[in-house]
Design a protein around this motif. Structure first.
Motif, PDB file in Angstrom:
ATOM      1  N   GLU A 127      23.073 -34.429   6.854  1.00  0.00           N
ATOM      2  CA  GLU A 127      23.497 -33.202   7.527  1.00  0.00           C
ATOM      3  C   GLU A 127      24.127 -32.198   6.563  1.00  0.00           C
ATOM      4  OE1 GLU A 127      21.926 -32.834  10.413  1.00  0.00           O
ATOM      5  OE2 GLU A 127      23.748 -32.436  11.562  1.00  0.00           O
ATOM      6  N   ARG A 184      22.905 -31.016   4.214  1.00  0.00           N
ATOM      7  CA  ARG A 184      21.880 -30.042   3.819  1.00  0.00           C
ATOM      8  C   ARG A 184      21.947 -28.786   4.683  1.00  0.00           C
ATOM      9  NH1 ARG A 184      16.491 -33.602   3.165  1.00  0.00           N
ATOM     10  NH2 ARG A 184      16.794 -33.857   5.396  1.00  0.00           N
ATOM     11  N   ARG A 185      22.665 -28.893   5.791  1.00  0.00           N
ATOM     12  CA  ARG A 185      22.823 -27.719   6.656  1.00  0.00           C
ATOM     13  C   ARG A 185      24.004 -26.850   6.245  1.00  0.00           C
ATOM     14  NH1 ARG A 185      24.263 -29.915  11.666  1.00  0.00           N
ATOM     15  NH2 ARG A 185      24.309 -27.789  12.455  1.00  0.00           N
ATOM     16  N   LEU A 186      24.724 -27.302   5.227  1.00  0.00           N
ATOM     17  CA  LEU A 186      25.832 -26.483   4.741  1.00  0.00           C
ATOM     18  C   LEU A 186      25.269 -25.300   3.953  1.00  0.00           C
ATOM     19  CD1 LEU A 186      28.082 -29.348   3.297  1.00  0.00           C
ATOM     20  CD2 LEU A 186      28.572 -28.012   5.347  1.00  0.00           C
ATOM     21  N   PRO A 187      26.021 -24.211   3.834  1.00  0.00           N
ATOM     22  CA  PRO A 187      25.596 -23.133   2.937  1.00  0.00           C
ATOM     23  C   PRO A 187      25.366 -23.689   1.527  1.00  0.00           C
ATOM     24  CG  PRO A 187      27.496 -22.477   4.235  1.00  0.00           C
ATOM     25  CD  PRO A 187      27.275 -23.911   4.509  1.00  0.00           C
ATOM     26  N   ARG A 188      24.517 -23.041   0.763  1.00  0.00           N
ATOM     27  CA  ARG A 188      24.047 -23.579  -0.503  1.00  0.00           C
ATOM     28  C   ARG A 188      25.184 -24.000  -1.440  1.00  0.00           C
ATOM     29  NH1 ARG A 188      19.208 -22.574  -2.802  1.00  0.00           N
ATOM     30  NH2 ARG A 188      18.398 -23.007  -0.743  1.00  0.00           N
ATOM     31  N   HIS A 190      28.367 -24.725  -0.746  1.00  0.00           N
ATOM     32  CA  HIS A 190      29.094 -25.870  -0.197  1.00  0.00           C
ATOM     33  C   HIS A 190      28.283 -27.139  -0.379  1.00  0.00           C
ATOM     34  CE1 HIS A 190      30.772 -22.364   1.773  1.00  0.00           C
ATOM     35  NE2 HIS A 190      31.813 -23.080   2.171  1.00  0.00           N
ATOM     36  N   SER A 191      26.997 -27.018  -0.062  1.00  0.00           N
ATOM     37  CA  SER A 191      26.121 -28.182  -0.148  1.00  0.00           C
ATOM     38  C   SER A 191      26.069 -28.720  -1.573  1.00  0.00           C
ATOM     39  CB  SER A 191      24.728 -27.765   0.327  1.00  0.00           C
ATOM     40  OG  SER A 191      23.841 -28.787   0.121  1.00  0.00           O
ATOM     41  N   SER A 192      25.988 -27.803  -2.539  1.00  0.00           N
ATOM     42  CA  SER A 192      25.929 -28.228  -3.946  1.00  0.00           C
ATOM     43  C   SER A 192      27.220 -28.931  -4.349  1.00  0.00           C
ATOM     44  CB  SER A 192      25.710 -27.022  -4.855  1.00  0.00           C
ATOM     45  OG  SER A 192      24.537 -26.370  -4.491  1.00  0.00           O
ATOM     46  N   LEU A 193      28.353 -28.377  -3.917  1.00  0.00           N
ATOM     47  CA  LEU A 193      29.647 -28.991  -4.273  1.00  0.00           C
ATOM     48  C   LEU A 193      29.783 -30.387  -3.671  1.00  0.00           C
ATOM     49  CD1 LEU A 193      32.076 -25.943  -3.910  1.00  0.00           C
ATOM     50  CD2 LEU A 193      31.554 -27.202  -6.002  1.00  0.00           C
ATOM     51  N   VAL A 194      29.411 -30.494  -2.399  1.00  0.00           N
ATOM     52  CA  VAL A 194      29.505 -31.793  -1.728  1.00  0.00           C
ATOM     53  C   VAL A 194      28.575 -32.797  -2.412  1.00  0.00           C
ATOM     54  CG1 VAL A 194      28.969 -33.011   0.415  1.00  0.00           C
ATOM     55  CG2 VAL A 194      30.248 -30.886   0.496  1.00  0.00           C
ATOM     56  N   THR A 195      27.336 -32.364  -2.668  1.00  0.00           N
ATOM     57  CA  THR A 195      26.366 -33.274  -3.284  1.00  0.00           C
ATOM     58  C   THR A 195      26.834 -33.715  -4.659  1.00  0.00           C
ATOM     59  OG1 THR A 195      24.633 -32.092  -2.137  1.00  0.00           O
ATOM     60  CG2 THR A 195      23.939 -33.555  -3.898  1.00  0.00           C
ATOM     61  N   LEU A 196      27.326 -32.765  -5.442  1.00  0.00           N
ATOM     62  CA  LEU A 196      27.776 -33.120  -6.797  1.00  0.00           C
ATOM     63  C   LEU A 196      28.928 -34.121  -6.745  1.00  0.00           C
ATOM     64  CD1 LEU A 196      27.710 -29.877  -8.944  1.00  0.00           C
ATOM     65  CD2 LEU A 196      26.450 -31.993  -9.309  1.00  0.00           C
ATOM     66  N   SER A 197      29.882 -33.870  -5.837  1.00  0.00           N
ATOM     67  CA  SER A 197      31.019 -34.796  -5.776  1.00  0.00           C
ATOM     68  C   SER A 197      30.564 -36.171  -5.300  1.00  0.00           C
ATOM     69  CB  SER A 197      32.135 -34.240  -4.898  1.00  0.00           C
ATOM     70  OG  SER A 197      31.634 -33.938  -3.632  1.00  0.00           O
TER      71      SER A 197
END
Lengths: 70, 643
Positions: free
Chosen positions: B457, B459-463, B465-472
């Motif tokens: 889910e 992936r539904r974040l703004p780009r 935010h999504s990148s930060l979450v994925t990286l962490s």
């Protein structure tokens, strides 16, 4: 918003390229996902809250490890 | 290196034999799931449970002989090879047929878009690193305290006596011991390292079980993410390097829930209830903690039944099937405890049967107390300060804490609430009874599927935010892979044969120097009274002094110490004292009594054979003394006046 994104990418081409590469690498730019995601984006305040939570937890955990090893 | 290869071969033979016995059972149950992953996971699981039960029955009958165990293992392993050969011939025939007949394009297994291949590759690489590094550590001889006190010590004693002997001065000897029956199997074929490898394999099986559980919820592709999250939990890879039973318990509970899910939630064949019952029985036969898990699980099921009354009848039938099977499989362990101790869950809740018993649910085991704010703070405290809850080695990592709150912003997914409902009930029980972080392991696969859903889910974040979450999250995953690499730094030399196992143990295991000497002087019949409970490396029978004292009150009898110990059959004493501020605290009662007698009688009754100091890798310092209780004839000769 798209125009603003393009503009920001133009201002910082390296950042924009890195972001695109990351998106491609982990599949966020797929057509099916992208259309679904555009249709149902999470509200910005909730997205920010969750992102902040993730970052805080990761940072606090890293700090707890640092303290444990020192 | 040869020793490591032999241990690997023994562990592989056990898994192969488990597959050999489990495969026909799995086929006989005709569940309709025949893909290679499901077949392997369920077959090996069923085979392990069947063999563990067989060893238990042989133990009750007094037939636990190495030769018998080896013959049965070889027979089952050859059967497995036959099964594998037959399956591969069938697969190649299917492929030939498929080439001739045109096929329709494969339908997607889930409505959720598949993860990117790069993500899967990264996860696979992390899992491979974690598995390899933890395998390296698992190839070093076992030195974990609990393992040497009972997880390996008890099977060693049972094997020596060829039966499930009752040991009155060993509190754990009447525990449910299914996982220890697998260790007994490994000890019969090789030794402690093979047993350790079995727990390593159970860790890998836990991850695969998490995949099997997550498949019907988040789809086949994303289920691998759930498996990776479980495997890369630092505590799991840590437990895979020691022959304990927490990961074994988690594997059994996960397989039980996965089988139940197919029958009760997905309305597949009711035969799944049989499998769920078998694994529930295996979990209850592994650790008392499974009782809490069962209560949480069935409690959630009852709540579900209130909302779906039309399914009440099949669910009642299924629950009855499961409970009857589980009671049949695990019942003997509880009956054994009740027979010997008068309490089926001894020593827990002993105060209900014995007024003078000390409370087993102690405040010292409840780091957060029992307050509502303690419960609210528990997720954060357990993640950030695992040392307060049983040790940093068993920590959960931060992936669960980071991801699970995300279910609040994710779309509702069928099944997630059920998993979290079971988890919430279990956590409440955990909080009230025993706040130890490793007791949360049965929940990891139940959390992993919702975590994977939140990842999807995100992936539904703004780009940005999504990148930060994925990286962490990728950082957390990578850290999970690096933990076992860091831990393996002291083990690779012995795993590769560049350091001998004896040398390694002399360097790392405090009781080993005393065991080496005692094994030269004593045999299997000899009795040693020890202040240190780590008895595995002693060939002789080691009795735990604290429990012997509690049973006999020898220190308050007022009789001569040497005479008392001699009359109770002891020939040697192992005295242990902590000399530093950190680490284990030994009770000094026996040391004090012996020192007092040494001062008055000299070495007439106790002769010191060895004395040494030992510093643990964590810095704790200990002082050991091995003494012989002089036989009465020798004492008489010494005391005779010289003419």
């Amino acid at each position: 918003m798209v125009a603003a994104q393009r503009e920001s990418t133009a201002k910082s081409p390296a950042l924009g390229k890195a972001r695109r590469q990351l998106a491609t690498m982990f599949g966020f730019d797929r057509p099916s996902d992208a259309s679904a995601a555009r249709a149902e984006r999470i509200a910005p305040w909730r997205a920010t809250l969750f992102t902040a939570w993730c970052l805080v937890v990761c940072a606090a955990y890293a700090w707890s490890l640092f303290r444990a090893f020192n | 290196m040869i020793a490591s290869l032999v241990s690997l071969l023994a562990a592989a033979a056990i898994l192969l034999a488990a597959f050999g016995l489990g495969r026909p059972i799995w086929r006989g149950l005709r569940t309709g799931h025949d893909d290679p992953l499901e077949t392997t996971v369920w077959s090996v699981g069923l085979g392990l449970v069947a063999f563990g039960t067989l060893w238990t029955l042989l133990g009750v009958a007094g037939l636990l002989y190495r030769e018998l165990i080896a013959v049965l293992t070889v027979a089952a392993a050859f059967w497995a090879l036959g099964e594998w050969l037959q399956a591969s011939m069938q697969r190649s025939a299917d492929r030939r047929l498929a080439r001739r007949t045109p096929t329709k394009p494969e339908e997607p297994t889930s409505r959720i878009a598949a993860p990117s291949e790069n993500l899967l590759k990264l996860l696979a690489a992390c899992c491979f690193v974690a598995l390899l590094a933890s395998l390296t550590s698992a190839l070093a001889p076992p030195t974990a305290g609990d393992a040497l006190c009972y997880h390996l010590e008890l099977p060693k004693r049972f094997l020596a006596e060829h039966r499930l002997a009752f040991l009155p001065d060993h509190e754990n000897s009447t525990f449910p011991l299914l996982v220890e029956m697998w260790y007994l199997w490994a000890l019969a074929l090789d030794g402690g390292v093979a047993a350790q490898l079995i727990h390593w394999a159970l860790g890998a099986w836990l991850a695969l079980s998490a995949v099997v559980l997550a498949r019907p919820i988040i789809g086949r592709d994303w289920a691998w993410l759930a498996g990776a999250i479980v495997l890369l939990t630092p505590g799991v890879t840590n437990q895979m390097t020691a022959p304990l039973n927490d990961v074994g318990l988690a594997t059994m509970t996960t397989l039980a829930v996965a089988a139940w899910w197919r029958a009760a939630i997905d309305d597949e064949s009711p035969r799944w209830y049989l499998i769920a019952g078998l694994f529930l029985g295996a979990a209850l036969g592994t650790k008392y903690l499974a009782l809490l898990f069962t209560a949480a699980w069935f409690g959630t099921w009852i709540v579900l039944a209130f909302h779906q009354r039309e399914r009440l009848t099949p669910w009642l039938r299924g629950a009855a099937t499961m409970l009857v099977l589980a009671a049949t499989l695990a019942g003997p362990w509880y009956a054994r405890a009740a027979w010997h101790r008068g309490n089926p869950v001894y020593p827990f809740f002993q105060s209900f049967v014995d007024d003078g018993a000390t409370a087993t649910i102690r405040e010292s085991k409840l780091a957060l107390g029992r307050t509502p704010w303690g419960l609210a703070a528990a997720p954060w405290a357990v993640t950030m300060s695992p040392d307060r809850f049983g040790g940093r080695g068993h920590q959960l990592g931060c992936a669960f804490l980071a991801l699970l709150p995300g279910v609040l912003l994710a779309r509702r997914l069928r099944g997630v609430r059920i998993l979290l409902g079971i988890s919430a009930a279990y956590v409440l029980g955990w909080f009230l009874l025993r706040q130890n972080v490793r007791f949360l392991y049965p929940l990891l696969p139940l959390w992993a599927a919702p975590c994977a859903w939140v990842w999807i889910e995100s992936r539904r974040l703004p780009r940005l935010h999504s990148s930060l979450v994925t990286l962490s999250l990728l950082g957390v995953v990578a850290l999970g892979a690096l933990w076992p690499v860091y831990r393996a730094r002291n083990h690779w030399a012995v795993a590769l044969g560049m350091e001998s196992r004896v040398r390694y143990l002399q360097r790392t295991e405090p009781s080993y120097p005393a065991a080496l000497l005692a094994n030269l002087l004593a045999d299997e019949e000899t009795q040693i009274l020890s202040q240190d409970n780590r008895g595995f490396y002693f060939a002789a029978n080691v009795t735990q002094e604290s429990l012997y004292r509690r049973r006999t009150g020898y220190n308050q009898s007022g009789r001569d110490l040497a005479t008392t110990l001699r009359n109770d059959g002891f020939q040697y004493l192992l005295l242990a004292e902590s000399t530093g501020d950190d680490g284990i605290e030994f009770d000094g009662t026996l040391s004090r009594l012996v020192d007092r007698q040494l001062r008055t009688d000299g070495e007439a009754n106790f002769r010191q054979l060895a004395e040494y100091n030992f510093q643990d890798t964590d810095g704790a310092a200990r002082h050991y003394r091995l003494l012989r209780i002089e036989p009465i004839t020798m004492t008489a000769t010494r005391n005779r006046p010289l003419h």
